[in-house]
Write an enzyme that holds these catalytic residues in place. Sequence first.
Site, mmCIF file in Angstrom:
data_model
loop_
_atom_site.group_PDB
_atom_site.id
_atom_site.type_symbol
_atom_site.label_atom_id
_atom_site.label_comp_id
_atom_site.label_asym_id
_atom_site.label_seq_id
_atom_site.Cartn_x
_atom_site.Cartn_y
_atom_site.Cartn_z
ATOM 1 N N ASP A 92 0.857 -1.189 0.000
ATOM 2 C CA ASP A 92 0.000 0.000 0.000
ATOM 3 C C ASP A 92 0.892 1.238 0.000
ATOM 4 O O ASP A 92 1.558 1.538 0.991
ATOM 5 C CB ASP A 92 -0.901 -0.028 1.242
ATOM 6 C CG ASP A 92 -1.745 1.229 1.383
ATOM 7 O OD1 ASP A 92 -2.062 1.845 0.352
ATOM 8 O OD2 ASP A 92 -2.079 1.601 2.530
ATOM 9 N N PHE B 195 4.091 7.381 3.149
ATOM 10 C CA PHE B 195 4.683 6.114 3.568
ATOM 11 C C PHE B 195 4.234 4.959 2.677
ATOM 12 O O PHE B 195 3.206 5.032 1.999
ATOM 13 C CB PHE B 195 4.308 5.799 5.025
ATOM 14 C CG PHE B 195 4.876 6.765 6.027
ATOM 15 C CD1 PHE B 195 6.205 6.678 6.422
ATOM 16 C CD2 PHE B 195 4.081 7.766 6.567
ATOM 17 C CE1 PHE B 195 6.734 7.559 7.337
ATOM 18 C CE2 PHE B 195 4.601 8.666 7.489
ATOM 19 C CZ PHE B 195 5.925 8.554 7.877
ATOM 20 N N LYS C 24 3.356 0.808 2.998
ATOM 21 C CA LYS C 24 3.042 -0.238 3.959
ATOM 22 C C LYS C 24 3.176 -1.594 3.291
ATOM 23 O O LYS C 24 2.699 -1.795 2.175
ATOM 24 C CB LYS C 24 1.616 -0.081 4.496
ATOM 25 C CG LYS C 24 1.429 1.055 5.476
ATOM 26 C CD LYS C 24 -0.012 1.108 5.971
ATOM 27 C CE LYS C 24 -0.216 2.295 6.898
ATOM 28 N NZ LYS C 24 -1.649 2.432 7.304
ATOM 29 N N GLY D 232 -10.251 6.559 -6.475
ATOM 30 C CA GLY D 232 -8.998 6.177 -5.845
ATOM 31 C C GLY D 232 -8.949 4.704 -5.492
ATOM 32 O O GLY D 232 -9.949 4.122 -5.063
ATOM 33 N N ASP E 97 -7.542 3.409 -3.032
ATOM 34 C CA ASP E 97 -7.785 3.232 -1.606
ATOM 35 C C ASP E 97 -9.276 3.102 -1.318
ATOM 36 O O ASP E 97 -9.693 2.292 -0.485
ATOM 37 C CB ASP E 97 -7.162 4.383 -0.799
ATOM 38 C CG ASP E 97 -7.535 5.761 -1.328
ATOM 39 O OD1 ASP E 97 -8.033 5.875 -2.467
ATOM 40 O OD2 ASP E 97 -7.325 6.743 -0.596
ATOM 41 N N ARG E 98 -10.081 3.873 -2.034
ATOM 42 C CA ARG E 98 -11.533 3.799 -1.841
ATOM 43 C C ARG E 98 -12.081 2.470 -2.363
ATOM 44 O O ARG E 98 -12.984 1.882 -1.748
ATOM 45 C CB ARG E 98 -12.211 4.989 -2.525
ATOM 46 C CG ARG E 98 -11.779 6.334 -1.945
ATOM 47 C CD ARG E 98 -12.348 7.519 -2.711
ATOM 48 N NE ARG E 98 -13.762 7.680 -2.458
ATOM 49 C CZ ARG E 98 -14.533 8.585 -3.088
ATOM 50 N NH1 ARG E 98 -13.997 9.363 -4.028
ATOM 51 N NH2 ARG E 98 -15.825 8.695 -2.805
ATOM 52 N N THR F 274 -5.026 31.681 20.962
ATOM 53 C CA THR F 274 -5.010 31.371 19.528
ATOM 54 C C THR F 274 -4.877 29.867 19.306
ATOM 55 O O THR F 274 -5.574 29.280 18.468
ATOM 56 C CB THR F 274 -3.854 32.114 18.834
ATOM 57 O OG1 THR F 274 -4.084 33.521 18.947
ATOM 58 C CG2 THR F 274 -3.773 31.746 17.357
#
Length: 244
Positions: free
Chosen positions: A8, A13, A15, A96, A98-99, A174
Amino acid sequence: MLMNLIVDVGNTFVKFAVFNSKALIFKNSFVLTEFNKQFKSLRKKYPKVKQAIISSVGHLSDEHIAIISNSVKVLELSYKTMLPFSNLYKSPETLGVDRMALVSASVAQFPNNNVLIIDAGTCITYDFITNKNDYLGGAISPGLRLRYKSLNNLTANLPLLESKQPETIIGNTTESSIHSGVVNGVIKEIDGVIDQYRGMHQDLTVILTGGDAKFLSNQLKNSIFANSNFLLEGLNFILDFNSK
């Protein structure tokens, strides 16, 4: 059953994960420059791996792909890959990978359910699949880190902060105002989206995954299933689905 290797590749990064059937037995995350070293180490540790799936939203070179394909049988995930659901997205070539993996995981683990998958990472993606196995689409919005960065990058005086749960909705500095705005904004967005989907589908299963899932899960008012490995499990399911 043969062991599967999951690769992945994200924006930051890479994986590696190894599955023995449906069981995740190894997971490692590293920067792309360590790819060759990490792959060599993995092959030494898991010589029984015979097939792999590559899912890349980042930049994986042909050289890196060749290193894997010279060692094991490789499936590169794309919109042309056979998926375990009906993809009704009007621009499937832009969906995507990933989706695709997340929706596939929902099919494997929650078949014949209306499922909303929320992936809280760099972006927050929402993906919906019906109990008839039809993927309809969803939404994409900026994730926590993007919101913190945009306040810092697009203004002159606001600092870049790390994610922190606000103590109260009223920020009196803030920094506390930024935390309140960013974190509460994301929480209210996710809860609001879930409420909208539940208004259409009362029998809705909601999955929360991604790098910020743990940080966000306890702050949501809606009940969800949190699973940090959902994407990896989906990729493993796609690889098995295409190996039959």
